[in-house]
Design an enzyme around this catalytic site. Structure first.
Site, mmCIF file in Angstrom:
data_model
loop_
_atom_site.group_PDB
_atom_site.id
_atom_site.type_symbol
_atom_site.label_atom_id
_atom_site.label_comp_id
_atom_site.label_asym_id
_atom_site.label_seq_id
_atom_site.Cartn_x
_atom_site.Cartn_y
_atom_site.Cartn_z
ATOM 1 N N HIS A 1 -5.161 23.259 37.231
ATOM 2 C CA HIS A 1 -6.048 22.152 37.642
ATOM 3 C C HIS A 1 -7.473 22.621 37.952
ATOM 4 O O HIS A 1 -8.427 22.149 37.329
ATOM 5 C CB HIS A 1 -5.411 21.388 38.806
ATOM 6 C CG HIS A 1 -6.333 20.415 39.466
ATOM 7 N ND1 HIS A 1 -6.842 19.308 38.820
ATOM 8 C CD2 HIS A 1 -6.862 20.383 40.727
ATOM 9 C CE1 HIS A 1 -7.643 18.637 39.652
ATOM 10 N NE2 HIS A 1 -7.662 19.269 40.796
ATOM 11 N N GLU B 1 -8.655 23.014 51.261
ATOM 12 C CA GLU B 1 -7.856 21.862 51.636
ATOM 13 C C GLU B 1 -6.358 22.162 51.590
ATOM 14 O O GLU B 1 -5.600 21.728 52.447
ATOM 15 C CB GLU B 1 -8.186 20.689 50.708
ATOM 16 C CG GLU B 1 -7.805 19.363 51.327
ATOM 17 C CD GLU B 1 -7.909 18.241 50.314
ATOM 18 O OE1 GLU B 1 -8.675 18.371 49.356
ATOM 19 O OE2 GLU B 1 -7.198 17.241 50.501
ATOM 20 N N ASP B 2 -5.938 22.902 50.564
ATOM 21 C CA ASP B 2 -4.502 23.057 50.330
ATOM 22 C C ASP B 2 -3.905 24.399 50.748
ATOM 23 O O ASP B 2 -2.702 24.573 50.696
ATOM 24 C CB ASP B 2 -4.189 22.847 48.833
ATOM 25 C CG ASP B 2 -4.488 21.418 48.389
ATOM 26 O OD1 ASP B 2 -4.670 20.570 49.281
ATOM 27 O OD2 ASP B 2 -4.553 21.176 47.183
ATOM 28 N N ASP C 1 -13.215 16.673 39.051
ATOM 29 C CA ASP C 1 -11.893 16.708 39.675
ATOM 30 C C ASP C 1 -11.167 15.380 39.418
ATOM 31 O O ASP C 1 -10.019 15.342 38.977
ATOM 32 C CB ASP C 1 -12.090 16.936 41.187
ATOM 33 C CG ASP C 1 -10.784 17.024 41.952
ATOM 34 O OD1 ASP C 1 -9.781 17.498 41.364
ATOM 35 O OD2 ASP C 1 -10.765 16.633 43.134
ATOM 36 N N ASP D 1 -18.087 -5.667 16.135
ATOM 37 C CA ASP D 1 -18.866 -4.443 16.353
ATOM 38 C C ASP D 1 -18.064 -3.409 17.133
ATOM 39 O O ASP D 1 -18.358 -3.092 18.260
ATOM 40 C CB ASP D 1 -20.198 -4.742 17.047
ATOM 41 C CG ASP D 1 -20.020 -5.697 18.219
ATOM 42 O OD1 ASP D 1 -18.909 -6.220 18.395
ATOM 43 O OD2 ASP D 1 -20.990 -5.900 18.953
HETATM 44 MN MN MN Z 1 -8.503 18.761 42.842
#
Ligand code: MN
Length: 738
Positions: A62, A91-92, A153, A273
């Protein structure tokens, strides 16, 4: 479980992805950039070790993909690549922003910090989302790269939405269409905006999405043939004239096709179109404009243009930086075809937006670009708007997908405003103070009101007055968020100032009434007038809605409380006389009707309905306070004879029934209900009889003439003041010859 073979495949895939990233980044890597990227990659890999995404893939894919989008699709450099690689680390995982700062320096750390803060808040509520979004924009003022990485992201999350549970898909997809796609659009990231919109459609209306995709596929051969035939003569002529160019037919985005289907209520087969022709020429900067028009001339030599469909964003770029020349021409098979003409640089900016813009930025030219101006505006908006997050996002959003109108200052400077902008928007665009003092404007030498809607090419000269004050009404006809927040801010200041004036009046009155001003007095006063906020009370006094003399009622109410908790407990007329004597110093024990109402509450008896001039007396009832009866009332004999101790003498304060005729002229903006509001105040609140009323409403202006029977001049002034506070009323004048 994950077996050996899969792990091996995954690590191969990882190396492939990493090499791809480096390959794209290579052209602009300097000094030890490659080393730093490697270091960030290693740290991210270590931090996310063993973690997997919902799809089962290793988590590290990711951040790598996000970095890839940053480089290849937005055109960002090393700092952003590093930030993208590390964007989920704080964050993780156990890493802190301080760790990042130590390893990669302040810049990267602050971007990561911004990114972490955006996603930090639990956000299932509307206001949580809005607050999140507001935070995200706050980081814009520090470093726009935070938003760009966030968009990358979000794009990757949208691309991998398949493995998410249904409710999450819907949540993420709707957030994307609500905020991120408009934001991408505003930052000029056209390709990312389109892809986000297409993916949103895929996850919210899968069948429609699929039917459009199928149709594009099925019609491809026919379309390709048509395009080849259409572009052939143009190609030849461009080659003859030695242009360096590419030319292609591009299918429009699925989302935009869907929009057409919805707008025109037609099936996909009838959307004609589906595609546009794009001609991209490679020329030096200084020849761009001339060459674009040269190409336009070649195209229209072969095909007749529709004069209504020419869009020249070469001479005046859109505020998000978009530059291109669009025309719609008639093909030989009788079909309208859109042709977009632009240079390579313009194309780069159109696809990659902000970052590409910077790459090409002409340093010799110190004028801020539309994008810089926009970012500065967002910053201002954020600084001014500390109130409600949802309100802020609404306002901000209304500014995202804007069409523009181009106008000129008296000196000939070009300013770009949102379509539908009025003279007042223009004034606020120049400066908040000019907006707040704006009285009107001269547009092309002609005098126009504040709500005049600007037209392309207008030359606008703002007229200000130091006496001008912002009004709630203004919010109805401004469209730019700068004007909206400026007005709201101004109103707040105005409110504060009036409340301040009100405070002085109240303090003076309290002193005069000999009421101690203690903590809590203001709160009690506000409560007495039915208001929960002290400031609302002070504002009303300042504005004259509550008159100072009414404060006396407050004093009496608190006194009455002290003497006898409620009127209802009075059993004897003497108690009332005592109160009157104590309060007024009068020994006569007479209740003066009209004058003493402030002091003692009384009602007129329903049995005889006294009117001024009648002979009357007051009767202290057991449960309903004091009632005023006429001496000729059928009940009076019984009351006077049997309950003498409950009877109090009463007189009309003024028996002279003087009233004279006066006229008021009311000028305002016409609105539904204005007349009824005005007459309500006159007859219900002020109990004034009207002799006549005539109203003229022409071109939205309300002009009323009202003739009344009025007691005295003060009475008339009070009424005029009240009427001036009616919404929509601009001016109330006494008609002099009456
Ligand atoms: Mn992310």
């Amino acid at each position: 479980m994950v077996d050996e073979k899969q792990l091996e495949q995954e690590s191969k895939e990882l190396i492939r992805k990493y090499r791809k990233l480096l390959r794209h980044a290579k052209p602009f890597l300097k000094d030890n950039d490659a080393k730093l990227i490697r270091k960030a990659f290693n740290l991210s890999m270590e931090a996310h070790e063993g973690m997997r995404r919902k799809s089962g893939e290793p988590y590290i894919y990711h951040p790598l993909e996000v970095a890839q989008i940053c480089v290849a699709e937005i055109g960002l450099g090393t700092t952003s690549i590093i930030a993208a690689l590390l964007h989920d680390v704080v964050e993780d995982t156990d890493y802190e922003v301080e760790d990042i700062e130590r390893e990669f320096g302040k810049k990267v750390a602050s971007i990561i910090d911004g990114l972490t803060k955006i996603s930090g808040v639990g956000s299932n509520t509307d206001s949580g989302q809005a607050e999140n979004f507001r935070k995200m924009l706050l980081t814009l003022s520090q470093d726009v790269r935070v938003i760009l990485v966030k968009l990358a992201d979000r794009l990757h999350n949208m691309r991998t939405l398949d493995s998410m549970p249904r409710h999450k898909q819907l949540k993420i997809a709707s957030e994307t269409i609500f905020l991120y796609a408009p934001l991408a659009h505003r930052l000029g990231l056209y390709a990312i905006k389109s892809e986000m919109e297409d993916l949103h459609l895929k996850y919210t209306h899968f069948e429609i999405y699929q039917s459009i995709v199928d149709n594009i596929k099925v019609t491809k051969d026919v379309r390709d043939r048509f395009i080849r035939r259409f572009i052939r003569p143009i190609q030849q002529e461009l080659a003859n004239q030695n242009f360096k160019f590419t030319i292609k037919g591009r299918v429009k985005s699925i989302h935009s096709i869907w929009e057409k289907m919805r707008k025109q209520d037609i099936p996909v087969e009838q959307v004609f179109d589906l595609f546009a022709i794009r001609i991209i020429v490679d020329v030096p900067l200084e020849q761009e404009k001339a060459v674009c028009w040269q190409v336009y001339s070649i195209v229209t030599d072969f095909y007749k243009p529709n004069p209504d469909r020419l869009r020249d964003w070469v001479s005046t770029p859109k505020a998000n930086g978009y530059e291109s020349l669009h025309t719609t021409v008639m093909s030989r098979t009788g079909k309208w075809v859109e042709v977009q003409i632009r240079t390579k640089r313009m194309d780069d900016i159109a696809e990659k937006g902000y970052a590409a813009h910077w790459k090409y930025k002409d340093n010799s030219n110190n004028k801020p670009s539309g994008l810089e101006t926009w970012i500065a505006q967002v910053r201002e908006l954020l600084e001014e708007n500390s109130s409600n997050a949802i309100e802020f996002v609404d306002e901000f959003k209304s500014n995202l997908y804007q069409d523009e109108v181009f106008v000129f200052t008296p000196k000939g400077d070009l300013r770009t405003l949102q379509n539908g902008a009025t003279t007042l928007d223009f004034a606020f665009d120049i400066h908040t103070q000019i907006g707040l003092k704006c009285l009107g404007a001269k547009v092309n030498q002609r005098l126009v009101p504040l709500n005049y809607v600007l037209q392309n090419g207008d030359q606008v000269e703002i007229i200000t007055s130091s006496k001008q004050k912002p009004s709630e009404d203004w919010l109805r006809f401004v469209v730019t968020s700068k004007a909206r927040s400026g007005i709201k801010h101004g109103l707040k200041d105005e409110f504060k100032q009036i409340a301040e004036e009100g405070k002085e009046i109240v303090l003076r009155k309290l002193k005069q009434l000999k009421i101690d001003h203690q903590t809590g007095t203001f709160t009690e006063l506000a409560k007495f007038f039915g208001l929960s906020q002290v400031n609302d009370f002070l504002y009303r006094v300042g504005k004259g809605i509550i008159e100072p003399k009414e404060i006396k009622k407050f004093k009496d109410a608190s006194l009455v409380k002290k003497i006898a908790p409620t009127h209802k407990e009075w059993t004897d007329a003497k108690q009332v006389s005592k109160l009157i004597t104590k309060e007024t110093g009068r020994q006569d024990s007479i209740l003066f009707l009209g004058q003493d109402l402030d002091l003692v509450d009384y009602k007129f008896a329903a049995c005889c309905s006294p009117i001024p001039g009648d002979d009357v007396f007051g009767f202290v009832t057991i449960n309903e306070g004091i009632k005023i009866h006429r001496t000729t009332c059928p009940n009076s004999a019984e009351l006077l004879s049997k309950h003498g101790h409950r009877v109090i003498k009463a007189k009309w304060a003024s028996e002279k029934k003087e009233s004279f005729e006066a006229g008021l002229e009311i000028i305002g903006t016409d609105r539904v209900g204005l007349i009824s509001d005005v007459t309500k105040i006159i007859s219900n609140e002020h109990k004034v009889n009207m002799k006549s009323i005539t109203v003229d409403t022409d071109t939205g202006i309300f002009e009323g003439k009202i003739f009344l029977y009025i007691k005295n001049k003060q009475h008339l002034n009070e009424l005029a003041k009240k009427l001036e506070n009616v919404e929509g009323v601009v001016k109330v004048n006494r008609i002099k010859d009456k």
